[in-house]
Design a protein around this motif. Structure first.
Motif, mmCIF file in Angstrom:
data_model
loop_
_atom_site.group_PDB
_atom_site.id
_atom_site.type_symbol
_atom_site.label_atom_id
_atom_site.label_comp_id
_atom_site.label_asym_id
_atom_site.label_seq_id
_atom_site.Cartn_x
_atom_site.Cartn_y
_atom_site.Cartn_z
ATOM 1 N N ASP A 1 0.830 -1.210 0.000
ATOM 2 C CA ASP A 1 0.000 0.000 0.000
ATOM 3 C C ASP A 1 0.866 1.261 0.000
ATOM 4 O O ASP A 1 0.525 2.259 -0.643
ATOM 5 C CB ASP A 1 -0.916 0.018 1.227
ATOM 6 N N LYS A 2 1.981 1.192 0.723
ATOM 7 C CA LYS A 2 2.871 2.344 0.800
ATOM 8 C C LYS A 2 3.405 2.718 -0.581
ATOM 9 O O LYS A 2 3.449 3.902 -0.948
ATOM 10 C CB LYS A 2 4.036 2.044 1.749
ATOM 11 N N GLU A 3 3.791 1.732 -1.364
ATOM 12 C CA GLU A 3 4.314 2.000 -2.710
ATOM 13 C C GLU A 3 3.233 2.621 -3.603
ATOM 14 O O GLU A 3 3.507 3.542 -4.379
ATOM 15 C CB GLU A 3 4.824 0.691 -3.331
ATOM 16 N N ILE A 4 2.014 2.112 -3.482
ATOM 17 C CA ILE A 4 0.908 2.661 -4.270
ATOM 18 C C ILE A 4 0.634 4.107 -3.849
ATOM 19 O O ILE A 4 0.421 4.996 -4.687
ATOM 20 C CB ILE A 4 -0.365 1.804 -4.098
ATOM 21 N N GLY A 5 0.636 4.342 -2.529
ATOM 22 C CA GLY A 5 0.392 5.689 -2.021
ATOM 23 C C GLY A 5 1.453 6.670 -2.475
ATOM 24 O O GLY A 5 1.146 7.811 -2.844
ATOM 25 N N MET A 6 2.707 6.241 -2.457
ATOM 26 C CA MET A 6 3.792 7.118 -2.902
ATOM 27 C C MET A 6 3.645 7.468 -4.378
ATOM 28 O O MET A 6 3.899 8.603 -4.791
ATOM 29 C CB MET A 6 5.144 6.450 -2.642
ATOM 30 N N LYS A 7 3.200 6.508 -5.173
ATOM 31 C CA LYS A 7 2.993 6.768 -6.594
ATOM 32 C C LYS A 7 1.873 7.784 -6.809
ATOM 33 O O LYS A 7 1.971 8.678 -7.658
ATOM 34 C CB LYS A 7 2.673 5.479 -7.345
ATOM 35 N N ILE A 8 0.795 7.649 -6.009
ATOM 36 C CA ILE A 8 -0.316 8.594 -6.126
ATOM 37 C C ILE A 8 0.160 10.010 -5.816
ATOM 38 O O ILE A 8 -0.137 10.968 -6.557
ATOM 39 C CB ILE A 8 -1.465 8.199 -5.177
ATOM 40 N N ILE A 9 0.915 10.151 -4.733
ATOM 41 C CA ILE A 9 1.377 11.483 -4.326
ATOM 42 C C ILE A 9 2.359 12.065 -5.345
ATOM 43 O O ILE A 9 2.243 13.242 -5.739
ATOM 44 C CB ILE A 9 2.045 11.425 -2.928
ATOM 45 N N THR A 10 3.315 11.262 -5.787
ATOM 46 C CA THR A 10 4.304 11.790 -6.741
ATOM 47 C C THR A 10 3.668 12.113 -8.088
ATOM 48 O O THR A 10 4.028 13.115 -8.724
ATOM 49 C CB THR A 10 5.460 10.781 -6.943
ATOM 50 N N LYS B 1 1.962 7.352 17.049
ATOM 51 C CA LYS B 1 2.869 6.501 16.288
ATOM 52 C C LYS B 1 4.045 7.312 15.750
ATOM 53 O O LYS B 1 3.947 8.517 15.556
ATOM 54 C CB LYS B 1 2.121 5.859 15.107
ATOM 55 N N ALA B 2 5.137 6.615 15.517
ATOM 56 C CA ALA B 2 6.288 7.274 14.915
ATOM 57 C C ALA B 2 5.985 7.595 13.459
ATOM 58 O O ALA B 2 5.303 6.835 12.773
ATOM 59 C CB ALA B 2 7.522 6.376 15.018
ATOM 60 N N ARG B 3 6.483 8.721 12.993
ATOM 61 C CA ARG B 3 6.232 9.137 11.619
ATOM 62 C C ARG B 3 6.915 8.177 10.655
ATOM 63 O O ARG B 3 8.099 7.897 10.769
ATOM 64 C CB ARG B 3 6.756 10.565 11.412
ATOM 65 N N PRO B 4 6.164 7.658 9.675
ATOM 66 C CA PRO B 4 6.792 6.767 8.683
ATOM 67 C C PRO B 4 7.758 7.536 7.800
ATOM 68 O O PRO B 4 7.574 8.729 7.534
ATOM 69 C CB PRO B 4 5.596 6.255 7.862
ATOM 70 N N ILE B 5 8.786 6.863 7.356
ATOM 71 C CA ILE B 5 9.818 7.473 6.510
ATOM 72 C C ILE B 5 9.738 6.855 5.114
ATOM 73 O O ILE B 5 9.768 5.638 4.968
ATOM 74 C CB ILE B 5 11.229 7.244 7.094
ATOM 75 N N CYS B 6 9.627 7.689 4.128
ATOM 76 C CA CYS B 6 9.607 7.204 2.743
ATOM 77 C C CYS B 6 11.011 7.115 2.159
ATOM 78 O O CYS B 6 11.328 6.195 1.418
ATOM 79 C CB CYS B 6 8.737 8.120 1.877
ATOM 80 N N CYS C 1 13.999 13.996 -5.452
ATOM 81 C CA CYS C 1 13.721 12.670 -4.893
ATOM 82 C C CYS C 1 12.221 12.515 -4.644
ATOM 83 O O CYS C 1 11.623 13.284 -3.888
ATOM 84 C CB CYS C 1 14.497 12.479 -3.586
ATOM 85 N N GLU C 2 11.599 11.523 -5.286
ATOM 86 C CA GLU C 2 10.168 11.310 -5.147
ATOM 87 C C GLU C 2 9.797 10.901 -3.722
ATOM 88 O O GLU C 2 8.757 11.313 -3.206
ATOM 89 C CB GLU C 2 9.698 10.251 -6.139
ATOM 90 N N ALA C 3 10.625 10.091 -3.095
ATOM 91 C CA ALA C 3 10.340 9.664 -1.727
ATOM 92 C C ALA C 3 10.382 10.844 -0.770
ATOM 93 O O ALA C 3 9.559 10.945 0.151
ATOM 94 C CB ALA C 3 11.342 8.591 -1.294
ATOM 95 N N CYS C 4 11.315 11.777 -1.009
ATOM 96 C CA CYS C 4 11.391 12.977 -0.173
ATOM 97 C C CYS C 4 10.145 13.845 -0.347
ATOM 98 O O CYS C 4 9.663 14.458 0.602
ATOM 99 C CB CYS C 4 12.636 13.797 -0.512
#
Length: 243
Positions: free
Chosen positions: A152-161, A196-201, A223-226
């Motif tokens: 899900d994280k990978e899909i979410g990152m793609k949506i945001i980028t 919760k601790a903040r997730p890091i991309c 950087c897309e993750a950034c």
């Protein structure tokens, strides 16, 4: 003189009937589309249009679901009141939700996910709103998928980028601020966020325990993750109890 007055009355009567006949001759599908566009512009304009014209008022039930799906909700509180005075408003918003109004789906999804911890219901509403083209819902849906991690994280990152590529920076700021305002009106209870601790991309450009360079916050980054981390930081700053 009396004949002239009679002729004037007949002329006015004919004009009124002519206007009525012209509107009545418009195909129902076109009339529905016109009213739907008025509704999308303003709820008040929709009410005024129906009250000012008998023809528009009479076809209230004709494809009403399509009109309700398009109606603007800017006039209504994001977080609905629970007083008896707001009962009619709540019923109308329920109709909007049942009709698949994207803004109604977005608002309900936010409340369900962040406020009532109804995770699945909230995600489904946000997904439907996003698929209908609601940009803020799409943004929030992407953020939530990042929070859930894994695939899900990978899909979410793609949506945001993808959003940050396709939309202007001003538009992204507008989307971000809209989400922030909505969330600040709520009491956030979802344990996916609170406490919760903040997730890091991106772990390439910073250590997991380091703070992001705030002076670069919301800057254009290669950087897309950034870029995704920027949005997660924004969420963490507006949610009480998050760390």
């Amino acid at each position: 003189m009396g004949v002239q007055i009679k002729d004037m009355k007949n002329t006015n009567f004919k004009k009124k009937n002519q206007r009525k006949h012209i509107l009545d001759s418009v195909p129902t599908e076109l009339l529905v589309e016109i009213v739907a566009r008025v509704a999308a512009s303003s709820f008040d304009d929709l009410c005024n249009a129906k009250f000012s014209c008998k023809t528009l008022h009479d076809f209230d039930d004709v494809d009403d679901k399509y009109i309700i799906r398009r109606v603007s909700l800017d006039k209504f509180h994001i977080i609905p009141w629970t007083s008896n005075k707001q009962a009619k408003e709540a019923m109308f918003l329920d109709r909007c939700l049942d009709s698949g109004n994207p803004e109604a789906l977005y608002r309900h999804g936010i409340i369900q996910y962040f406020g009532k911890t109804e995770i699945n219901s909230g995600i489904e509403c946000l997904r439907r709103a996003a698929n209908s083209g609601h940009l803020v819902a799409m943004y929030v849906f992407g953020i939530i998928l990042i929070l859930h991690g894994g695939e899900d994280k990978e899909i979410g990152m793609k949506i945001i980028t993808d959003m940050k590529r396709s939309q202007t920076r001003n538009k992204i700021e507008e989307i971000r601020e809209s989400f922030s305002r909505t969330l600040q009106l709520m009491w956030v209870q979802n344990t996916m966020v609170v406490g919760k601790a903040r997730p890091i991309c991106c772990r390439t450009h910073r250590a997991a325990n380091s703070t992001f360079h705030l002076w670069k916050k919301f800057a254009d980054l290669e950087c897309e993750a950034c870029c995704c981390d920027q949005e997660i930081i924004n969420l963490w700053e507006i949610v009480p109890g998050s760390i």
